[in-house]
Every structure is written in structure tokens, then in C-alpha cells.
Design an enzyme around this catalytic site. Sequence first.
Site, PDB file in Angstrom:
ATOM      1  N   ASP A  29       0.213  -7.598   1.327  1.00  0.00           N
ATOM      2  CA  ASP A  29       0.671  -6.214   1.497  1.00  0.00           C
ATOM      3  C   ASP A  29       2.196  -6.126   1.556  1.00  0.00           C
ATOM      4  O   ASP A  29       2.761  -5.398   2.369  1.00  0.00           O
ATOM      5  CB  ASP A  29       0.056  -5.597   2.753  1.00  0.00           C
ATOM      6  CG  ASP A  29       0.074  -4.066   2.710  1.00  0.00           C
ATOM      7  OD1 ASP A  29       0.295  -3.509   1.611  1.00  0.00           O
ATOM      8  OD2 ASP A  29      -0.112  -3.430   3.763  1.00  0.00           O
ATOM      9  N   HIS A  63       0.810  -1.216   0.000  1.00  0.00           N
ATOM     10  CA  HIS A  63       0.000   0.000   0.000  1.00  0.00           C
ATOM     11  C   HIS A  63       0.846   1.271   0.000  1.00  0.00           C
ATOM     12  O   HIS A  63       0.343   2.353  -0.288  1.00  0.00           O
ATOM     13  CB  HIS A  63      -1.000   0.001   1.171  1.00  0.00           C
ATOM     14  CG  HIS A  63      -0.395   0.252   2.524  1.00  0.00           C
ATOM     15  ND1 HIS A  63      -0.121  -0.752   3.426  1.00  0.00           N
ATOM     16  CD2 HIS A  63      -0.029   1.400   3.140  1.00  0.00           C
ATOM     17  CE1 HIS A  63       0.378  -0.231   4.537  1.00  0.00           C
ATOM     18  NE2 HIS A  63       0.445   1.082   4.385  1.00  0.00           N
ATOM     19  N   LEU A  85      -6.807 -25.056  -3.716  1.00  0.00           N
ATOM     20  CA  LEU A  85      -7.560 -26.268  -3.421  1.00  0.00           C
ATOM     21  C   LEU A  85      -8.901 -26.272  -4.141  1.00  0.00           C
ATOM     22  O   LEU A  85      -9.326 -27.292  -4.675  1.00  0.00           O
ATOM     23  CB  LEU A  85      -7.759 -26.406  -1.913  1.00  0.00           C
ATOM     24  CG  LEU A  85      -8.400 -27.692  -1.395  1.00  0.00           C
ATOM     25  CD1 LEU A  85      -7.590 -28.912  -1.813  1.00  0.00           C
ATOM     26  CD2 LEU A  85      -8.521 -27.639   0.128  1.00  0.00           C
ATOM     27  N   VAL A 111     -12.230 -24.878  -2.924  1.00  0.00           N
ATOM     28  CA  VAL A 111     -13.423 -25.182  -2.131  1.00  0.00           C
ATOM     29  C   VAL A 111     -13.973 -23.899  -1.526  1.00  0.00           C
ATOM     30  O   VAL A 111     -13.229 -22.973  -1.220  1.00  0.00           O
ATOM     31  CB  VAL A 111     -13.126 -26.178  -0.985  1.00  0.00           C
ATOM     32  CG1 VAL A 111     -12.888 -27.577  -1.510  1.00  0.00           C
ATOM     33  CG2 VAL A 111     -11.947 -25.705  -0.134  1.00  0.00           C
ATOM     34  N   GLN A 112     -15.277 -23.848  -1.383  1.00  0.00           N
ATOM     35  CA  GLN A 112     -15.897 -22.822  -0.554  1.00  0.00           C
ATOM     36  C   GLN A 112     -15.968 -23.396   0.852  1.00  0.00           C
ATOM     37  O   GLN A 112     -16.503 -24.491   1.056  1.00  0.00           O
ATOM     38  CB  GLN A 112     -17.293 -22.477  -1.068  1.00  0.00           C
ATOM     39  CG  GLN A 112     -17.303 -21.774  -2.409  1.00  0.00           C
ATOM     40  CD  GLN A 112     -18.697 -21.352  -2.832  1.00  0.00           C
ATOM     41  OE1 GLN A 112     -19.580 -21.192  -2.000  1.00  0.00           O
ATOM     42  NE2 GLN A 112     -18.893 -21.173  -4.133  1.00  0.00           N
ATOM     43  N   GLY A 140       3.145   6.611   8.325  1.00  0.00           N
ATOM     44  CA  GLY A 140       4.484   6.804   7.787  1.00  0.00           C
ATOM     45  C   GLY A 140       5.442   5.705   8.202  1.00  0.00           C
ATOM     46  O   GLY A 140       6.487   5.510   7.592  1.00  0.00           O
ATOM     47  N   ASN A 141       5.086   4.961   9.277  1.00  0.00           N
ATOM     48  CA  ASN A 141       5.891   3.813   9.685  1.00  0.00           C
ATOM     49  C   ASN A 141       5.631   2.595   8.802  1.00  0.00           C
ATOM     50  O   ASN A 141       6.365   1.605   8.872  1.00  0.00           O
ATOM     51  CB  ASN A 141       5.587   3.418  11.133  1.00  0.00           C
ATOM     52  CG  ASN A 141       6.428   4.177  12.138  1.00  0.00           C
ATOM     53  OD1 ASN A 141       5.915   5.026  12.855  1.00  0.00           O
ATOM     54  ND2 ASN A 141       7.717   3.886  12.196  1.00  0.00           N
ATOM     55  N   SER A 142       4.584   2.641   7.984  1.00  0.00           N
ATOM     56  CA  SER A 142       4.256   1.495   7.133  1.00  0.00           C
ATOM     57  C   SER A 142       5.452   1.088   6.279  1.00  0.00           C
ATOM     58  O   SER A 142       6.069   1.920   5.618  1.00  0.00           O
ATOM     59  CB  SER A 142       3.074   1.834   6.218  1.00  0.00           C
ATOM     60  OG  SER A 142       1.867   1.858   6.926  1.00  0.00           O
TER      61      SER A 142
END
Length: 525
Positions: free
Chosen positions: A190, A160, A319, A321-322, A262-264
Site C-alpha cells: 500500500d 489506495h 522461495l 513454497v506453500q 483522509g489521513n491516509s
Amino acid sequence: MTLEDVKKAGSLIAARRKTLLAGVLSLGLVGTLAAESLFVGTPAAKAQTVTAPGVPQNGHAINTFSFADVVDRVGPAVVSIRVKADQPRQFMSDIFPDVPEGSPLERFFREWQDRGGPNGGPGERGNRRGEGPRGNNAPVTSQGSGFIIAPEGKIVTNFHVVKGAREVTVVTTDGSEYRATVLGSDEKTDVALVQIDEKGKTFPTVPFARNEIRVGDWVLAVGNPFGLGGSVTAGIISARGREIGAGPYDDFLQIDAPINRGNSGGPTFNLAGEVVGMNTAIFSPSGGSVGIGFAIPTSTVERVIAQLEKNGQVVRGWLGVQIQGINRDIADSLGMKQARGALVAEPQADSPAAKAGIKSGDVILAVEGKPVRNPRDLARTVAGYDPGSTVRVTLLRAGKEQDVSVVLGKLPNEQRRADAGRSGDDGVPGSTSLADLGVMVSPASEVGQGDRGVAVVRVDPAGPAASRGIEVGDLILDIQGTPVATARDLGSAISKARADGRRSVLARVVKNGETRFVPLPLASS
């Protein structure tokens, strides 16, 4: 009392005062040394010797603990990342989530932000440097953090931070600026990989931790909060395995070291100066730190980075599957003593699961012997395998455990979803009321909702079905594994469940194209 007696009494009082003072100083010294002993054996956190205030420099010195040596070593590898991106500007949705868009309050906070409020950030400062006024779709300037993992200038940061980037600038701790390129990114976790465009230069790096971090361990969060420049905060690991709804593979470390906007993308270090996680999110009603931050663990970052370096994208096992979680009611309906695993609502057509014989109603308990606690656990585990891998899946079917071998496929970029038709009211042909569930149903084929199951055409808002989220337009495919095509089938299945002494029935329901199991409590006779 004679003068001699007075002198003796004064001498005794003075002696006691000296003894008491010496005891207090001794107690303080012991307490400090006891605290210092907590850090003995920590290789990177070295104690510094200082003279205690008020104590003569006669050898009576105490030790204080410091993170400075760790910071000195890792600091040069932590960078600021400045991004110009083509994306709509988001004003207050993160910091003031309850302010209605377009309202007077939203306009007020927007103006306050542009004047340099706490969420103003580097983008607003960039605008005042002469970029000109921006509309909601104009270029945005923002800042985040990152850390260098290879001497040629490869940097790890958040997706992001660089999302939609058309220009990336990396700023090192000595103030040098370099243009950079996004090599690859993965939105689901992310994580992004950035390369400094500077040939022939060697950059300082930081290593990933080899040992697993524990709850209670000290950590340092380093980054670029609010675009003010590099800073360091300290705290501990508060929890592991946190799910915060950020993506399908959430597995965050929770830390109490203050991290802010801002630390992201900045690193979380252990006391050996190794990266244990990447700062990614905060829980905050105000936009600032309240002591609850989240970091992506090293294990996830390394796995994603390896694929980004190799392929420029992440390819995950699939895989097909729901699935849904198992609560106490569902466990009771399946005869399970413990609510665990992932319940297969429906295998997708022509998927690896369908080819391996996995069926609706199966409970996936483990993959390659690794226990599956819940659906998210299954998703993370399967995604960790390469497409084409053969894995052993442990199932619970009809009360018995069994293993099946599944050749995993490649996770599609997009999963198609069918729109469930909405219909129903009084007067629907063939509709029948079922007081046990508080619904009126009709064969799906008679209301244009396909050829499977019965469609819910009316719901009693005070009935058992409504309490479990059943709505008009939902399709009920089966009850306790028995397919239903008419209201009579549904009534018979309910009667059988009641005769078996069940207090609820497990219905397989299609809602908005998604298949899931719903435990429906039975009304009293």
C-alpha cells in the site's frame, strides 16, 4: 477572652492561611516542573515560558510542553492529494460493514452520505460542484494525504489513495495546487510514489527517521482528515509488528494519535520531526477515530520507494513454497518443544525451494540466521531479498536442524491455483469409513480427483476431522509423512500413530487446490 487575645488569634490564623497557600503553590510548581523534566533533552520539542494564572509577574513562571516547533518545521512538507479515479464508488462498506447492500438501511445511509454525512467526504462535495450525477462506475473524486521526500516534488502516499487515478492534484499548505503523476505503486504494501509536474521549483521536504521507533515514544500524525485541511494529532506508539490482514507483508505500527478518513498517506513524525511511518488504516466501528490507528513503518516505505524510483515497480525474492503456521498440536505431532517457524506444506514445482531440496514437512526456522517466527515473518524476510540472491535457510527435518542454500527467484505476479474437485456421497466405489477420524474416504483416482491420496467423500459433523475443518472433496495425501493411496493405508498410519502413543496425527491435506497440514485428534478406542 480579652480584645488583645482576639487580635493575636486572628493574626495567627492569617499567618497559617498564607503558609498553606504558599505550600499549595509550591506543590503545583514542583508538579509542573516534574512533568516538564520528562521532556528534557528532546531536541525538537521546546518548552515555552508562560506566567501562571493568578501568580504575580515577579519571576514565578512555569513551563509548558508544546509540539508547535515540530509542526512549524514539518508542516509545509505535508500535502493534500486530490484524485479523480475510474473505479466503482464504494458507499458504506467501510463505515457500516454490517448494512446489507441494497437494503433500505443501505439506501438511507447512501442518501445521508450524499447530503454530507461523515463519510460523505470530498467526493460528494465535488459532485455538488457540478460534476453531475454519478453511477456506481462513474469517476470518483477522493482525497488523501502525502509528504514530500525530495525537493523536486517527489511525494510518498498510499496506493489506495491513488488507485485507478486518471488525474492527481497536489495541494500544499499555502493553498497552491499542482498537477502530479503517479510514478509507481505497490498494492501489497500500500505504498505509492507521486511526482509533482512543476519544473524548476523547489519544495520543502521531511527526512525519514534513522533510529527505530519504540513502543511508548511520542508521535505526531499529520494529514488531511475528512478533507477539511491540514491538522495535527499527538499520541504514542502503542505496539509494533501488527498484522491486520491488509496484505501479505503486514508489519504495522499501532498508534493512538487520532487519525481519520483522509489521513491516509500522511506521515507519522517523531519529536525530532523525522518520518517514522505512514498513516494507512484505522480500526473503527463508526468511521471515526477510536484511538487505534496503523502506520506503515519507515523501513518498509523506504525499501519500496527505492525500488519504485529505480524500476517503477517492486520486484521481490521468491522461495516457492506453500507454508502454514505451527500451533501447539502441530508442534507436538512434529516432536517440537516450541511452536515456531513455518511448516512447508508443499514446495511448488520447479521453484527455488524444490531445486534446493526443501521438502514437504520441513519446518523453516531461519533465513540467513534471522529467526522465522511464523509464515508471515518468512514471507516478509524472503521478499526483502532481490531475485537471484543466495540465502541460507535453516530447516528442521525429522527432528534435526540443517542448512540449505537457496537461490531465490522472482515472485510471480499471479500464483495459479488448481480447483479441487468436489465429490462423494454414499455409494462411492471403494469408499471406506474410518471411525477414528469420522470420515469416509475413497482412492482419489476412483472419484476423478487425480492419482495421489484419498478423497474425503463423507464427513461425520461430530467427528474429529470435522472439528479441524475437513470437508467433502478434500484430499488426504499422507499421514505423519507416510503417503496414503487407500483407506487401508490411512488406517494403518493411524494405528501406528496410536501405537506410538500419539494423541493426534499430522495429515497433509489439499483443499481447493491449497496444500496444508492439519493435526487430527484421534478418537478414543
